[in-house]
Design a protein around this motif. Structure first.
Motif, PDB file in Angstrom:
ATOM      1  N   SER A  81       0.836  -1.199   0.000  1.00  0.00           N
ATOM      2  CA  SER A  81       0.000   0.000   0.000  1.00  0.00           C
ATOM      3  C   SER A  81       0.872   1.251   0.000  1.00  0.00           C
ATOM      4  N   GLN A  82       0.324   2.318  -0.530  1.00  0.00           N
ATOM      5  CA  GLN A  82       1.063   3.577  -0.609  1.00  0.00           C
ATOM      6  C   GLN A  82       1.000   4.316   0.720  1.00  0.00           C
ATOM      7  N   ARG A  83       2.160   4.766   1.178  1.00  0.00           N
ATOM      8  CA  ARG A  83       2.214   5.542   2.408  1.00  0.00           C
ATOM      9  C   ARG A  83       2.106   7.025   2.092  1.00  0.00           C
ATOM     10  N   LEU A  84       1.347   7.745   2.906  1.00  0.00           N
ATOM     11  CA  LEU A  84       1.238   9.186   2.741  1.00  0.00           C
ATOM     12  C   LEU A  84       2.515   9.871   3.210  1.00  0.00           C
ATOM     13  N   SER A  85       2.637  11.132   2.875  1.00  0.00           N
ATOM     14  CA  SER A  85       3.801  11.903   3.305  1.00  0.00           C
ATOM     15  C   SER A  85       3.868  11.943   4.830  1.00  0.00           C
ATOM     16  N   ILE A  86       5.078  11.982   5.356  1.00  0.00           N
ATOM     17  CA  ILE A  86       5.276  12.032   6.805  1.00  0.00           C
ATOM     18  C   ILE A  86       4.597  13.272   7.375  1.00  0.00           C
ATOM     19  N   ASN A  87       3.790  13.077   8.422  1.00  0.00           N
ATOM     20  CA  ASN A  87       3.018  14.198   8.976  1.00  0.00           C
ATOM     21  C   ASN A  87       3.658  14.832  10.206  1.00  0.00           C
ATOM     22  N   GLY A  88       4.811  14.304  10.634  1.00  0.00           N
ATOM     23  CA  GLY A  88       5.512  14.897  11.766  1.00  0.00           C
ATOM     24  C   GLY A  88       4.994  14.475  13.129  1.00  0.00           C
ATOM     25  N   LEU A  89       4.029  13.545  13.151  1.00  0.00           N
ATOM     26  CA  LEU A  89       3.451  13.085  14.411  1.00  0.00           C
ATOM     27  C   LEU A  89       3.976  11.695  14.761  1.00  0.00           C
ATOM     28  N   ARG A  90       4.049  11.433  16.054  1.00  0.00           N
ATOM     29  CA  ARG A  90       4.612  10.166  16.516  1.00  0.00           C
ATOM     30  C   ARG A  90       3.637   9.477  17.459  1.00  0.00           C
ATOM     31  N   ALA A  91       3.423   8.183  17.228  1.00  0.00           N
ATOM     32  CA  ALA A  91       2.499   7.410  18.059  1.00  0.00           C
ATOM     33  C   ALA A  91       3.187   6.172  18.608  1.00  0.00           C
ATOM     34  N   LEU A  92       2.792   5.797  19.804  1.00  0.00           N
ATOM     35  CA  LEU A  92       3.235   4.542  20.409  1.00  0.00           C
ATOM     36  C   LEU A  92       2.013   3.639  20.517  1.00  0.00           C
ATOM     37  N   VAL A  93       2.134   2.405  20.025  1.00  0.00           N
ATOM     38  CA  VAL A  93       1.018   1.461  20.033  1.00  0.00           C
ATOM     39  C   VAL A  93       1.414   0.230  20.831  1.00  0.00           C
ATOM     40  N   THR A  94       0.527  -0.200  21.726  1.00  0.00           N
ATOM     41  CA  THR A  94       0.848  -1.324  22.598  1.00  0.00           C
ATOM     42  C   THR A  94      -0.432  -1.910  23.182  1.00  0.00           C
ATOM     43  N   SER A  95      -0.279  -2.810  24.143  1.00  0.00           N
ATOM     44  CA  SER A  95      -1.378  -3.361  24.930  1.00  0.00           C
ATOM     45  C   SER A  95      -0.945  -3.384  26.391  1.00  0.00           C
ATOM     46  N   PRO A  96      -1.903  -3.300  27.321  1.00  0.00           N
ATOM     47  CA  PRO A  96      -1.544  -3.211  28.739  1.00  0.00           C
ATOM     48  C   PRO A  96      -1.086  -4.543  29.314  1.00  0.00           C
ATOM     49  N   SER A  97      -0.601  -4.484  30.516  1.00  0.00           N
ATOM     50  CA  SER A  97      -0.148  -5.678  31.227  1.00  0.00           C
ATOM     51  C   SER A  97      -1.254  -6.735  31.258  1.00  0.00           C
ATOM     52  N   GLY A  98      -0.894  -7.970  30.930  1.00  0.00           N
ATOM     53  CA  GLY A  98      -1.850  -9.068  30.933  1.00  0.00           C
ATOM     54  C   GLY A  98      -2.491  -9.338  29.591  1.00  0.00           C
ATOM     55  N   GLU A  99      -2.397  -8.384  28.656  1.00  0.00           N
ATOM     56  CA  GLU A  99      -3.019  -8.542  27.334  1.00  0.00           C
ATOM     57  C   GLU A  99      -1.984  -9.068  26.342  1.00  0.00           C
ATOM     58  N   ASN A 100      -2.188 -10.304  25.891  1.00  0.00           N
ATOM     59  CA  ASN A 100      -1.227 -10.943  24.994  1.00  0.00           C
ATOM     60  C   ASN A 100      -1.690 -11.008  23.542  1.00  0.00           C
ATOM     61  N   HIS A 101      -2.873 -10.509  23.247  1.00  0.00           N
ATOM     62  CA  HIS A 101      -3.354 -10.495  21.865  1.00  0.00           C
ATOM     63  C   HIS A 101      -2.704  -9.323  21.125  1.00  0.00           C
ATOM     64  N   TRP A 102      -2.044  -9.632  20.017  1.00  0.00           N
ATOM     65  CA  TRP A 102      -1.202  -8.646  19.343  1.00  0.00           C
ATOM     66  C   TRP A 102      -1.773  -8.104  18.037  1.00  0.00           C
ATOM     67  N   ILE A 103      -2.734  -8.800  17.448  1.00  0.00           N
ATOM     68  CA  ILE A 103      -3.152  -8.464  16.088  1.00  0.00           C
ATOM     69  C   ILE A 103      -3.745  -7.058  15.994  1.00  0.00           C
ATOM     70  N   GLY A 104      -4.635  -6.705  16.918  1.00  0.00           N
ATOM     71  CA  GLY A 104      -5.260  -5.385  16.866  1.00  0.00           C
ATOM     72  C   GLY A 104      -4.245  -4.264  16.975  1.00  0.00           C
ATOM     73  N   ALA A 105      -3.292  -4.413  17.896  1.00  0.00           N
ATOM     74  CA  ALA A 105      -2.272  -3.378  18.076  1.00  0.00           C
ATOM     75  C   ALA A 105      -1.406  -3.245  16.826  1.00  0.00           C
ATOM     76  N   LYS A 106      -1.018  -4.378  16.253  1.00  0.00           N
ATOM     77  CA  LYS A 106      -0.152  -4.325  15.075  1.00  0.00           C
ATOM     78  C   LYS A 106      -0.881  -3.724  13.876  1.00  0.00           C
ATOM     79  N   ILE A 107      -2.145  -4.074  13.709  1.00  0.00           N
ATOM     80  CA  ILE A 107      -2.923  -3.516  12.605  1.00  0.00           C
ATOM     81  C   ILE A 107      -3.029  -2.000  12.736  1.00  0.00           C
ATOM     82  N   PHE A 108      -3.344  -1.523  13.936  1.00  0.00           N
ATOM     83  CA  PHE A 108      -3.500  -0.079  14.114  1.00  0.00           C
ATOM     84  C   PHE A 108      -2.170   0.637  13.906  1.00  0.00           C
TER      85      PHE A 108
END
Length: 234
Positions: A81-108
């Motif tokens: 897929s085509q990536r848009l131009s860099i917008n200068g914003l930074r995000a951290l994506v994760t899941s809280p303690s105890g949550e081992n399901h990774w697919i939703g976090a990785k997709i987002f």
């Protein structure tokens, strides 16, 4: 999208990697957006696989193998897929303690990357204290949590509380099946019901454009935004 979903489920239950790849490649050829593929094909198929396993119709070995195939499909979507131009914003994506399901976090994380964000995907099951220490060293504009199990809502509450104790806390967004039917509030965090809604909320909060969202994705996001506003108003 239902025809892609049905075919993908059939290939995954047969642990057919080649057939699974062909479904996603066809969806991309039909100009389906990454958000629609993730939200309307891959995510519901993973839910169906989980139900098949819980019902004893496939083994845990089949489910794990299918998950590994899906990991490759998630990566393939972002690579093709085509990536848009860099917008200068930074995000951290994760899941809280105890949550081992990774697919939703990785997709987002992938969707944010395609929208031009600098993304820190740090995996799942991160203790609140460790995350806060990390955020004191790494400056981000947004922290996004994916939570699948309702039993982990308390963990994300702890994480949000510690994040909001920072001198200059980032915007926090929460999503995932755990919040289905959830009507409470978690600090100042915004709770969304799907990936498209999450992108729409962040675009609004950060003052950026609609990017790779199709009209359908945008309307879905607007609907989720209206739901979030209604929740806030009680």
């Amino acid at each position: 999208m239902n025809r892609f979903k049905g075919r993908l489920l059939n290939h995954l239950t047969s642990v057919d990697r080649t057939g699974s790849v062909s479904v996603i490649e066809e969806a991309l050829r039909y100009n389906c957006t990454p958000a629609s593929i993730y939200n309307s094909v891959i995510t519901p198929v993973m839910v169906d696989l989980g139900e098949l396993w819980h019902g004893g119709r496939i083994t845990i070995a089949h489910e794990h193998h299918a998950s590994q195939i899906v990991d490759g499909l998630i990566n393939m979507v972002v690579q093709k897929s085509q990536r848009l131009s860099i917008n200068g914003l930074r995000a951290l994506v994760t899941s809280p303690s105890g949550e081992n399901h990774w697919i939703g976090a990785k997709i987002f994380a992938n969707l944010l990357f395609l929208e031009g964000w600098d993304v820190e995907y740090i995996g799942v099951d991160i203790p609140a204290e460790d995350l806060t220490i990390y955020l004191e060293e790494v400056e981000v504009d947004v922290v996004a949590f994916s939570v699948v199990l309702p039993g982990n809502i308390m963990s994300v509450e702890d994480a949000v509380s510690t994040i909001e104790s920072l001198d200059n806390p980032p915007f926090v967004i929460l999503g995932g099946p755990a919040f289905k039917g959830f009507s409470g509030e978690i600090g100042k965090a915004v709770i969304v019901d799907n990936f498209a809604t999450g992108l729409t909320v962040l675009q609004d909060a950060m003052g950026i454009g609609a990017g790779n969202l199709s009209l359908q994705d945008t309307l879905l996001g607007v609907g989720g935004k209206v739901l979030e506003i209604r929740r806030a108003k009680g």
